[in-house]
Write a protein that holds these residues in place. Structure first.
Motif, PDB file in Angstrom:
ATOM      1  N   GLU A 106      -6.236  27.790 -32.535  1.00 30.99           N
ATOM      2  CA  GLU A 106      -4.809  27.887 -32.833  1.00 30.99           C
ATOM      3  C   GLU A 106      -4.030  26.788 -32.099  1.00 30.99           C
ATOM      4  OE1 GLU A 106      -6.232  31.237 -34.732  1.00 30.99           O
ATOM      5  OE2 GLU A 106      -6.686  30.654 -32.687  1.00 30.99           O
ATOM      6  N   LEU A 107      -4.548  26.375 -30.936  1.00 26.48           N
ATOM      7  CA  LEU A 107      -3.937  25.290 -30.172  1.00 26.48           C
ATOM      8  C   LEU A 107      -5.023  24.339 -29.685  1.00 26.48           C
ATOM      9  CD1 LEU A 107      -1.204  26.774 -27.768  1.00 26.48           C
ATOM     10  CD2 LEU A 107      -0.860  25.343 -29.788  1.00 26.48           C
ATOM     11  N   ILE A 108      -4.687  23.042 -29.648  1.00 23.76           N
ATOM     12  CA  ILE A 108      -5.603  22.021 -29.142  1.00 23.76           C
ATOM     13  C   ILE A 108      -4.950  21.356 -27.933  1.00 23.76           C
ATOM     14  CG2 ILE A 108      -6.754  19.833 -29.630  1.00 23.76           C
ATOM     15  CD1 ILE A 108      -6.725  20.633 -32.608  1.00 23.76           C
ATOM     16  N   LEU A 109      -5.591  21.443 -26.791  1.00 23.44           N
ATOM     17  CA  LEU A 109      -5.137  20.700 -25.619  1.00 23.44           C
ATOM     18  C   LEU A 109      -5.836  19.346 -25.656  1.00 23.44           C
ATOM     19  CD1 LEU A 109      -5.188  23.382 -22.751  1.00 23.44           C
ATOM     20  CD2 LEU A 109      -3.412  22.898 -24.454  1.00 23.44           C
ATOM     21  N   PHE A 110      -5.102  18.303 -26.019  1.00 18.75           N
ATOM     22  CA  PHE A 110      -5.645  16.949 -26.120  1.00 18.75           C
ATOM     23  C   PHE A 110      -5.387  16.264 -24.778  1.00 18.75           C
ATOM     24  CE2 PHE A 110      -4.998  12.615 -28.448  1.00 18.75           C
ATOM     25  CZ  PHE A 110      -6.153  12.138 -27.856  1.00 18.75           C
ATOM     26  N   VAL A 111      -6.457  16.013 -24.029  1.00 23.01           N
ATOM     27  CA  VAL A 111      -6.352  15.549 -22.643  1.00 23.01           C
ATOM     28  C   VAL A 111      -6.615  14.045 -22.560  1.00 23.01           C
ATOM     29  CG1 VAL A 111      -7.165  15.884 -20.273  1.00 23.01           C
ATOM     30  CG2 VAL A 111      -7.190  17.808 -21.887  1.00 23.01           C
ATOM     31  N   ILE A 112      -5.724  13.334 -21.829  1.00 29.16           N
ATOM     32  CA  ILE A 112      -5.986  11.939 -21.488  1.00 29.16           C
ATOM     33  C   ILE A 112      -5.927  11.807 -19.967  1.00 29.16           C
ATOM     34  CG2 ILE A 112      -4.865  11.198 -23.633  1.00 29.16           C
ATOM     35  CD1 ILE A 112      -2.833   9.788 -21.535  1.00 29.16           C
ATOM     36  N   ASP A 113      -6.394  10.694 -19.467  1.00 27.86           N
ATOM     37  CA  ASP A 113      -6.359  10.388 -18.037  1.00 27.86           C
ATOM     38  C   ASP A 113      -5.112   9.549 -17.749  1.00 27.86           C
ATOM     39  OD1 ASP A 113      -6.694   9.254 -15.486  1.00 27.86           O
ATOM     40  OD2 ASP A 113      -8.868   9.179 -15.669  1.00 27.86           O
ATOM     41  N   ALA A 114      -4.146  10.135 -17.031  1.00 25.48           N
ATOM     42  CA  ALA A 114      -2.886   9.423 -16.762  1.00 25.48           C
ATOM     43  C   ALA A 114      -3.117   8.144 -15.987  1.00 25.48           C
ATOM     44  CB  ALA A 114      -1.929  10.341 -16.004  1.00 25.48           C
ATOM     45  N   ARG A 115      -4.131   8.099 -15.163  1.00 32.25           N
ATOM     46  CA  ARG A 115      -4.364   6.926 -14.315  1.00 32.25           C
ATOM     47  C   ARG A 115      -4.968   5.770 -15.102  1.00 32.25           C
ATOM     48  NH1 ARG A 115      -5.277   8.975  -8.203  1.00 32.25           N
ATOM     49  NH2 ARG A 115      -3.909  10.797  -8.345  1.00 32.25           N
ATOM     50  N   ASP A 116      -5.710   6.105 -16.171  1.00 32.49           N
ATOM     51  CA  ASP A 116      -6.254   5.055 -17.032  1.00 32.49           C
ATOM     52  C   ASP A 116      -5.242   4.590 -18.065  1.00 32.49           C
ATOM     53  OD1 ASP A 116      -8.660   5.175 -15.742  1.00 32.49           O
ATOM     54  OD2 ASP A 116      -9.646   6.414 -17.262  1.00 32.49           O
ATOM     55  N   GLY A 117      -4.293   5.468 -18.373  1.00 26.96           N
ATOM     56  CA  GLY A 117      -3.382   5.172 -19.473  1.00 26.96           C
ATOM     57  C   GLY A 117      -4.054   5.469 -20.803  1.00 26.96           C
ATOM     58  N   VAL A 118      -3.385   5.173 -21.900  1.00 32.90           N
ATOM     59  CA  VAL A 118      -3.937   5.432 -23.231  1.00 32.90           C
ATOM     60  C   VAL A 118      -4.998   4.378 -23.543  1.00 32.90           C
ATOM     61  CG1 VAL A 118      -3.441   5.582 -25.693  1.00 32.90           C
ATOM     62  CG2 VAL A 118      -1.819   6.519 -24.032  1.00 32.90           C
ATOM     63  N   MET A 119      -6.215   4.825 -23.776  1.00 39.04           N
ATOM     64  CA  MET A 119      -7.345   3.938 -24.057  1.00 39.04           C
ATOM     65  C   MET A 119      -7.640   3.929 -25.561  1.00 39.04           C
ATOM     66  SD  MET A 119      -8.154   2.960 -20.961  1.00 39.04           S
ATOM     67  CE  MET A 119      -9.872   2.429 -20.922  1.00 39.04           C
ATOM     68  N   PRO A 120      -8.363   2.906 -26.031  1.00 38.15           N
ATOM     69  CA  PRO A 120      -8.709   2.859 -27.460  1.00 38.15           C
ATOM     70  C   PRO A 120      -9.396   4.123 -27.960  1.00 38.15           C
ATOM     71  CG  PRO A 120      -9.172   0.758 -26.429  1.00 38.15           C
ATOM     72  CD  PRO A 120      -8.786   1.685 -25.325  1.00 38.15           C
ATOM     73  N   LEU A 121     -10.247   4.718 -27.114  1.00 34.91           N
ATOM     74  CA  LEU A 121     -10.952   5.922 -27.545  1.00 34.91           C
ATOM     75  C   LEU A 121      -9.996   7.119 -27.658  1.00 34.91           C
ATOM     76  CD1 LEU A 121     -13.693   6.786 -28.450  1.00 34.91           C
ATOM     77  CD2 LEU A 121     -14.334   7.247 -26.078  1.00 34.91           C
ATOM     78  N   ASP A 122      -8.947   7.145 -26.814  1.00 37.01           N
ATOM     79  CA  ASP A 122      -7.910   8.172 -26.960  1.00 37.01           C
ATOM     80  C   ASP A 122      -7.220   8.023 -28.317  1.00 37.01           C
ATOM     81  OD1 ASP A 122      -8.245   9.223 -24.321  1.00 37.01           O
ATOM     82  OD2 ASP A 122      -7.046   7.565 -23.536  1.00 37.01           O
ATOM     83  N   GLU A 123      -6.925   6.784 -28.682  1.00 39.46           N
ATOM     84  CA  GLU A 123      -6.260   6.524 -29.967  1.00 39.46           C
ATOM     85  C   GLU A 123      -7.157   6.919 -31.139  1.00 39.46           C
ATOM     86  OE1 GLU A 123      -5.379   2.403 -29.566  1.00 39.46           O
ATOM     87  OE2 GLU A 123      -3.491   2.750 -28.481  1.00 39.46           O
TER      88      GLU A 123
END
Length: 466
Positions: A106-123
């Protein structure tokens, strides 16, 4: 009753498993910087307390799911495992588990690493979410924001297009209160589950690598709940799988395949074995799974000793019986197992095939039976009669001719059935006679196939004067 689900997804090393453990309030998923550690959907049930301004409402319950890190499934230089297998072969199965979790949630927690910033794999993960039409489910999470000085870095996750991210630190707990309140608010009240039923039985399936533990769990659950592969060591975590049969809720715990300590490849295997030990501890019943096509090894013997030492009710399940049934008879194999596992000679044996689902009814029936036996409390009168008959038939005695006397006997606990005895000389009952005595108790009492714990104590002097 099925509970609403909360899936945690993202690329490797963003702290998904740490966040999962933080929400669960205990260590469940293995946390390690090695990519590809989490492979299956690891789940647990989370109780959500209402926010302070809605304290009059009842707690809500959701099932949270940890998933494998998307896109990288093995450490650099570690694509070939210690058995020479290419871990890339697991990619479709790991991704299938991630997709299943995302679609069912019902919900998706999409987690990124704030210290790395948005990476190509996050995109790339974000693009997959949008193409699957799941954008409305997403709660963006910027992890590793240990204090406000990292807030600006965390807000970069807004560039992914799912709104302003929540800033959290799975390690320190920073922002976790706001996260839980957000989950509460985002889930419609009509979809939030009530307190789940307590399982009738929780059973752990243990054995060496490739014995078929994950296949057995999937067969019992009726769906590909955990990854099945010929690659040794595919399962890393202990995975709890809830399922319902004939109106009864059961939990099967799939565990990592055990092998000799000297063969452990890395820290991850150390943690996997620790999870297996924990699964044995918290299980009501254990299933020692054997591969009928292989001889019993020291690994199974060590597991059998561990189960015996922990007084765990145990079913010995002989898997892949379909491959040897024309060559071996159940009687001959049972005699073989009695020799291999003398400490579990009372444990029932079931012959199964996880592949074609044969023997499942017998296995589940035996699990339920053992659970009933180990939770049974017998009356003191019947126990006294049994002890008297056993001692009259054959009582212990010392080399000096001292005969055993029993002044008091009663069952003082269950799981395992624990019988306390006050005697004149506790040492007379130790060793070989204790094993004989337990076997006789199983003949006289309704504990025929489960471990019995005996506690002997000597009558105190004050008691003797009275």
């Amino acid at each position: 009753m099925s509970l609403p689900r909360l899936a945690i997804i993202g690329r490797p090393n963003v702290g998904k498993s740490s966040l999962f453990n933080r929400l669960a309030g205990r260590r469940i998923s293995i946390v390690d910087p090695t990519p590809g550690v989490t492979r299956d959907r690891v789940t647990t049930i989370l109780e959500l307390n209402p926010p302070p301004d809605r304290s009059d409402e009842q707690p809500r319950f959701v099932e949270i799911m940890d998933t494998g890190g998307y896109g990288i499934y093995a450490a650099e230089g570690g694509q070939i495992d210690d058995a020479g297998k290419d871990l890339a072969l697991l990619t479709p199965d790991i991704e299938a588990q991630i997709y299943k979790a995302a679609h069912d949630a019902e919900l998706i927690l999409f987690v990124i690493d704030a210290r790395d910033g948005v990476m190509p794999l996050d995109e790339r993960v974000a693009k997959l979410i949008r193409s699957a039409g799941l954008s409305q489910k997403v709660v963006p999470i910027a992890n590793k924001v240990d204090d406000p000085s990292w807030d600006a870095d965390g807000f970069e996750a807004a560039a992914l297009g799912f709104g302003q991210p929540l800033l959290v630190s799975a390690t320190s707990g920073y922002g976790s209160k706001r996260l839980l309140e957000t989950v509460w608010e985002r889930l419609e009240k009509s979809t939030v589950g009530e307190q789940p039923e307590v399982p009738e039985v929780r059973f752990a399936i243990v054995g060496r690598r490739n014995a078929g533990k994950s296949s057995l769990v999937n067969t019992l659950a009726g769906e590909p709940r955990v990854i099945v592969s010929e690659i040794a060591g595919t399962t890393r975590d202990a995975v709890d799988v809830r399922f319902e049969i004939d109106g009864k809720v059961l939990v099967a715990i799939d565990t990592a395949g055990v092998r000799k300590r000297k063969s452990w490849a890395d820290d991850v295997e150390f943690y996997s074995n620790a999870r297996t030990d924990n699964a044995i501890e918290r299980a009501d019943v254990c299933v020692l799974l054997l591969d009928a096509t292989e001889k019993c090894s020291q690994i199974e013997k060590r597991l059998a000793s561990q189960l015996e030492e922990k007084y765990k009710p145990t079913v010995i399940a002989v898997n892949k019986w379909d491959l040897v049934s024309g060559k071996l008879s159940p009687k001959d194999y049972t005699e073989y197992l009695t020799q291999e596992f003398p400490g579990l000679e009372f444990a029932p044996i079931v012959f199964i095939s996880a592949k074609d689902a044969s023997g499942m009814k017998e296995l589940l029936g035996m699990i339920a039976n053992l659970d009933q036996q180990t939770k049974h409390r017998e009356g003191t009168g019947r126990i006294n009669n049994a002890v008297r008959e056993i001692l009259e038939a054959r009582g212990p005695s010392s080399a000096l001719g001292t005969r055993a006397k029993v002044f008091y006997v009663a069952q003082i606990d269950v799981q395992p059935p624990t019988i306390a005895m006050v005697v004149n000389k506790p040492d007379l009952f130790k060793g070989t006679y204790e094993r004989y005595f337990k076997n006789q108790l199983r003949e006289h009492l309704p504990f025929s196939e489960v471990p019995i714990k005996l506690i002997f104590s000597e009558r105190k002097r004050e008691e003797r004067r009275h």
